[in-house]
Design a protein around this motif. Structure first.
Motif, PDB file in Angstrom:
ATOM      1  N   ASN A 297       0.823  -1.219   0.000  1.00 37.79           N
ATOM      2  CA  ASN A 297       0.000   0.000   0.000  1.00 37.79           C
ATOM      3  C   ASN A 297       0.857   1.271   0.000  1.00 37.79           C
ATOM      4  O   ASN A 297       0.606   2.214   0.757  1.00 37.79           O
ATOM      5  N   ALA A 298       1.867   1.287  -0.864  1.00 39.57           N
ATOM      6  CA  ALA A 298       2.755   2.452  -0.971  1.00 39.57           C
ATOM      7  C   ALA A 298       2.177   3.456  -1.964  1.00 39.57           C
ATOM      8  O   ALA A 298       1.542   3.068  -2.957  1.00 39.57           O
ATOM      9  N   SER A 299       2.412   4.742  -1.705  1.00 40.37           N
ATOM     10  CA  SER A 299       1.893   5.800  -2.587  1.00 40.37           C
ATOM     11  C   SER A 299       2.961   6.858  -2.822  1.00 40.37           C
ATOM     12  O   SER A 299       3.819   7.098  -1.959  1.00 40.37           O
ATOM     13  N   LEU A 300       2.883   7.477  -4.013  1.00 42.81           N
ATOM     14  CA  LEU A 300       3.844   8.524  -4.377  1.00 42.81           C
ATOM     15  C   LEU A 300       3.286   9.303  -5.560  1.00 42.81           C
ATOM     16  O   LEU A 300       2.657   8.725  -6.451  1.00 42.81           O
ATOM     17  N   PHE A 301       3.520  10.617  -5.572  1.00 42.14           N
ATOM     18  CA  PHE A 301       3.179  11.429  -6.748  1.00 42.14           C
ATOM     19  C   PHE A 301       4.463  12.012  -7.329  1.00 42.14           C
ATOM     20  O   PHE A 301       5.294  12.559  -6.604  1.00 42.14           O
ATOM     21  N   ILE A 302       4.630  11.866  -8.644  1.00 35.75           N
ATOM     22  CA  ILE A 302       5.804  12.393  -9.346  1.00 35.75           C
ATOM     23  C   ILE A 302       5.362  13.571 -10.199  1.00 35.75           C
ATOM     24  O   ILE A 302       4.580  13.407 -11.143  1.00 35.75           O
ATOM     25  N   GLY A 303       5.819  14.781  -9.844  1.00 29.83           N
ATOM     26  CA  GLY A 303       5.447  15.983 -10.575  1.00 29.83           C
ATOM     27  C   GLY A 303       6.291  16.170 -11.827  1.00 29.83           C
ATOM     28  O   GLY A 303       7.346  15.537 -11.984  1.00 29.83           O
ATOM     29  N   PRO A 304       5.860  17.053 -12.730  1.00 25.81           N
ATOM     30  CA  PRO A 304       6.553  17.222 -14.017  1.00 25.81           C
ATOM     31  C   PRO A 304       7.966  17.778 -13.913  1.00 25.81           C
ATOM     32  O   PRO A 304       8.739  17.649 -14.854  1.00 25.81           O
ATOM     33  N   LYS A 305       8.337  18.395 -12.796  1.00 22.51           N
ATOM     34  CA  LYS A 305       9.690  18.955 -12.650  1.00 22.51           C
ATOM     35  C   LYS A 305      10.477  18.291 -11.530  1.00 22.51           C
ATOM     36  O   LYS A 305      11.572  18.734 -11.191  1.00 22.51           O
ATOM     37  N   ASP A 306       9.924  17.214 -10.968  1.00 21.52           N
ATOM     38  CA  ASP A 306      10.594  16.550  -9.843  1.00 21.52           C
ATOM     39  C   ASP A 306      11.868  15.844 -10.307  1.00 21.52           C
ATOM     40  O   ASP A 306      11.879  15.172 -11.338  1.00 21.52           O
ATOM     41  N   ARG A 307      12.921  15.994  -9.524  1.00 28.89           N
ATOM     42  CA  ARG A 307      14.154  15.229  -9.746  1.00 28.89           C
ATOM     43  C   ARG A 307      14.391  14.423  -8.466  1.00 28.89           C
ATOM     44  O   ARG A 307      14.830  14.973  -7.458  1.00 28.89           O
ATOM     45  N   ILE A 308      14.071  13.141  -8.550  1.00 22.11           N
ATOM     46  CA  ILE A 308      13.990  12.287  -7.363  1.00 22.11           C
ATOM     47  C   ILE A 308      15.184  11.346  -7.287  1.00 22.11           C
ATOM     48  O   ILE A 308      15.529  10.673  -8.257  1.00 22.11           O
ATOM     49  N   GLY A 309      15.807  11.291  -6.119  1.00 22.50           N
ATOM     50  CA  GLY A 309      16.812  10.275  -5.833  1.00 22.50           C
ATOM     51  C   GLY A 309      16.134   9.133  -5.113  1.00 22.50           C
ATOM     52  O   GLY A 309      15.588   9.313  -4.023  1.00 22.50           O
ATOM     53  N   LEU A 310      16.114   7.948  -5.722  1.00 25.58           N
ATOM     54  CA  LEU A 310      15.459   6.772  -5.134  1.00 25.58           C
ATOM     55  C   LEU A 310      16.517   5.954  -4.411  1.00 25.58           C
ATOM     56  O   LEU A 310      17.448   5.435  -5.039  1.00 25.58           O
ATOM     57  N   ILE A 311      16.392   5.845  -3.093  1.00 22.19           N
ATOM     58  CA  ILE A 311      17.430   5.177  -2.298  1.00 22.19           C
ATOM     59  C   ILE A 311      16.811   4.076  -1.438  1.00 22.19           C
ATOM     60  O   ILE A 311      15.595   4.034  -1.236  1.00 22.19           O
ATOM     61  N   GLY A 312      17.647   3.206  -0.929  1.00 28.81           N
ATOM     62  CA  GLY A 312      17.215   2.105  -0.069  1.00 28.81           C
ATOM     63  C   GLY A 312      18.205   0.967  -0.166  1.00 28.81           C
ATOM     64  O   GLY A 312      19.071   0.941  -1.047  1.00 28.81           O
ATOM     65  N   LEU A 313      18.080   0.012   0.729  1.00 27.87           N
ATOM     66  CA  LEU A 313      18.992  -1.129   0.743  1.00 27.87           C
ATOM     67  C   LEU A 313      18.797  -1.974  -0.507  1.00 27.87           C
ATOM     68  O   LEU A 313      17.725  -1.969  -1.123  1.00 27.87           O
ATOM     69  N   ASN A 314      19.847  -2.723  -0.880  1.00 27.66           N
ATOM     70  CA  ASN A 314      19.689  -3.700  -1.960  1.00 27.66           C
ATOM     71  C   ASN A 314      18.589  -4.684  -1.582  1.00 27.66           C
ATOM     72  O   ASN A 314      18.523  -5.152  -0.439  1.00 27.66           O
ATOM     73  N   GLY A 315      17.721  -4.977  -2.544  1.00 23.73           N
ATOM     74  CA  GLY A 315      16.645  -5.937  -2.296  1.00 23.73           C
ATOM     75  C   GLY A 315      15.358  -5.313  -1.808  1.00 23.73           C
ATOM     76  O   GLY A 315      14.364  -6.019  -1.620  1.00 23.73           O
ATOM     77  N   THR A 316      15.346  -3.980  -1.588  1.00 26.94           N
ATOM     78  CA  THR A 316      14.108  -3.347  -1.112  1.00 26.94           C
ATOM     79  C   THR A 316      13.156  -3.004  -2.258  1.00 26.94           C
ATOM     80  O   THR A 316      12.017  -2.621  -2.007  1.00 26.94           O
ATOM     81  N   GLY A 317      13.619  -3.122  -3.512  1.00 22.84           N
ATOM     82  CA  GLY A 317      12.685  -2.965  -4.627  1.00 22.84           C
ATOM     83  C   GLY A 317      12.815  -1.688  -5.426  1.00 22.84           C
ATOM     84  O   GLY A 317      11.855  -1.281  -6.083  1.00 22.84           O
TER      85      GLY A 317
END
Length: 632
Positions: free
Chosen positions: A19-39
């Motif tokens: 049940n994860a949620s996220l909105f990505i806007g047209p100018k967003d520059r997102i760094g996606l981080i997390g442990l290996n294996g978290t998806g």
């Protein structure tokens, strides 16, 4: 632009997202981080539809376009040149070019008014799509990420996996999708290319999602962090440094709330236990029982950062002099890497070898390790024991061994419990230590090989790109390990944050010589930038130098004479460019007139002259760039 709502993804009964949620806007520059294996990579694949979600929604508008750089692109092969591959980004414009060529061919054989109208429309669309500049754009981006002008016409098939990945990155950047998704892009780039990509992404018009372990690259390229943790997508507004501070504050608030709630729970439980049997207080006790049942429990903060305590031990301590290079030369056919260079490594040196790809860093590392033929001498000091880590070391792992067994064979003398502790630091816990090497991913094999290197009891470590394929936590572990290491190491890396934390000396190659700066990366960067500024200032000052007297023999031009000659040629080339641009503009205006197509010979001559002038203009622009670069 893209809305992710109540996203769930399960592998069997194991949740990756819940049940994860996220909105990505047209100018967003997102760094996606997390442990290996978290998806992290799984999320990107779900966005493009390569992996099917278990439940939830991923919604985007019909106008949204996505460009995805992932490891699967390494398998792409073709005999097309890398310039042609990159220009596949202009699919629609290239199709227009083909249609224009077809119409011109038809007009030569059967001139008709409808063909004239069709050609005019096609050329108008071609110009609107900036078709005349698409090749120049492709060349600019390919050269920006490290290719030479000579490389552009070489077939993609001739390049290694990392360089092929750069071509695919160039293609994506040229496509300019509304969402650009990059999975570990810096693994395939050298330091100048990483800096170029940082600058490019800062002005990118669309949105970006970047998975990277390079902290400084993320700080320069993104404005939001999304941490994959607890099966959720946790958003932080700011760069990676902001995320660390914000997370610490959130954890403090959560921990305080947890402790306050636990205090209330204990008080309620004591009240219930004390008065549940009393008739006058039974109703109140029951009320507290119901309160506890309905309470939303706050989780305690779990510190998921393992602390490394390898307790490095050496069989023997090395002598003061670890390695000495004297008059070392190395070349590949006509490519000269090193020429009569000297270098010296002393006990306790923590050296980072930096610079662009192709300069010879890894070659020099192999020369020191004794695995690369060369001219000159390399002397290893007294009692020096060496461990060498590079990507090819992954191939040396016994694929039939279990992970724990592979570490046992490293000969460190550590107990099984100690080895399991080391593997736990490298994110192999519990029964994972019994997985066979052959079922591991590339990143997991990297961690095993790195762990073997660090427990080898060698007093001199040589590490070639050790942070590739590691997540942020694993890089942090490696930093802790190297800080505790009391021996000597020489490493090659493009990760500036990593280098700045572990190195106390910097090596780089300039003019085919290994040069040393006795300080940290930040100190070297400041010094190097100052030196470059001095060189530029010196070139400007010497440009109008006095003329040398004519001698009987023709002497080699001095730097000021060369600068003056270059400036003269630049002026000449600029004059020619200006004249050619006027010719091209005039010919474009002629080709835009419908009446020119009534005279087939005249139309054909004008088209040929136009194409000839454009080709000549491109050559002159290239020459102008070369001259300006020489002048500095």
């Amino acid at each position: 632009m893209i809305s992710i709502n109540d996203l769930s993804y399960y592998i069997g009964d194991r949740p990756i997202y819940d049940n994860a949620s996220l909105f990505i806007g047209p100018k967003d520059r997102i760094g996606l981080i997390g442990l290996n294996g978290t998806g992290k990579s799984t999320l990107l694949k779900m966005i493009v539809g390569d992996v099917q979600k278990t439940s939830g929604e991923i919604n985007m508008s019909n106008e949204t376009t996505i460009g995805f750089l992932n490891q699967d692109l390494l398998s792409y092969m073709t005999d097309d040149s890398i310039l042609q591959v990159a220009m596949q980004a202009f699919k629609e414009t290239l199709k227009l070019q083909e249609q224009i060529d077809q119409v011109l061919k038809e007009m030569e054989e059967n001139y008709r008014d409808e063909l004239v109208d069709q050609l005019a429309k096609l050329q108008d669309r071609f110009e609107t799509n900036e078709g005349y500049s698409m090749q120049a754009k492709a060349e600019e981006i390919l050269e920006g990420i490290g290719f030479s002008t000579e490389d552009l016409q070489r077939p993609l098939r001739e390049f290694s996996g990392g360089w092929r990945m750069r071509v695919m990155l160039a293609k994506l950047l040229l496509e300019k999708p509304s969402l650009l998704m990059l999975d570990e892009p810096t693994n395939h780039l050298d330091l100048p290319s990483i800096q170029w990509l940082e600058t490019y992404l800062q002005s990118y018009e669309g949105a970006c999602i970047i998975v990277s372990h390079d902290r400084r690259f993320l700080n320069a390229s993104i404005n939001k962090i999304v941490e994959v943790s607890g099966y959720q997508l946790n958003l932080y507004s700011g760069n990676y440094d902001f995320y660390l501070k914000e997370k610490e504050m959130r954890n403090e608030i959560q921990q305080n709330a947890f402790e306050n709630q636990q205090q209330k729970i204990r008080e309620a439980e004591r009240f219930i236990e004390r008065f549940k049997a009393k008739a006058t207080k039974a109703k109140q006790a029951q009320s507290r029982v119901k309160m506890l049942e309905k309470m939303d429990r706050i989780n305690a903060v779990v510190d998921d950062t393992p602390q490394v305590d390898f307790k490095f031990t050496f069989r023997t301590k090395s002598g003061r002099h670890v390695a000495r290079l004297q008059n070392v030369s190395k070349s590949y056919d006509d490519l000269e890497i090193l020429e009569n260079t000297d270098a010296h490594i002393e006990r306790g040196d923590k050296i980072a070898f930096i610079g662009a790809n192709g300069k010879g860093k890894s070659t020099a590392l192999r020369i020191v390790a004794g695995t690369e033929p060369h001219e000159g001498t390399v002397e290893t000091g007294h009692n020096v024991t060496t461990a060498f880590y590079a990507q090819h070391q992954l191939e040396a792992l016994n694929v039939e061994n279990e992970i724990l067994e592979e570490l046992k064979q490293a000969g460190s003398g550590k107990t099984e419990q100690e080895l399991r502790g080391v593997l736990g630091c490298f994110l192999f816990s519990d029964d994972e230590v019994f997985k066979k090497i052959k079922v591991l991913s590339g990143g997991e094999k990297s961690r095993v090989a790195l762990a073997k290197t660090l427990i080898s009891e060698s007093n001199f470590l040589m590490l070639d790109e050790p942070t590739n394929h590691l997540d942020m936590m694993s890089v942090g572990i490696l930093v802790q390990a190297l800080k505790q290491f009391e021996g000597t190491f020489l490493l090659v890396s493009h990760d500036r944050d990593f280098i700045s934390k572990v190195a106390t000396k910097i090596w780089y190659i300039e003019d085919k010589q290994i040069k040393e700066y006795p300080g940290t990366y930040e100190e070297w960067e400041w010094w190097y930038n100052k030196e470059q500024e001095k060189k530029k200032a010196s070139q400007v000052e010497t440009a109008p130098a006095k003329k040398e007297k004519t001698k009987a023999a023709s002497p080699k031009p001095k730097p000021d004479q060369e600068s003056k000659a270059i400036e003269k040629e630049i002026k000449q080339v600029e004059g020619k460019i200006e004249a050619l641009e006027a010719d091209v503009n005039r010919l474009e205006a002629d080709l835009a007139r419908p009446d020119i197509y009534e005279d087939q010979d005249q139309m054909s001559k004008t088209t040929n002259r136009y194409q000839s002038k454009k080709a000549e203009l491109e050559k002159l622009n290239t020459r102008w760039e070369e001259l300006v670069e020489k002048l500095g």
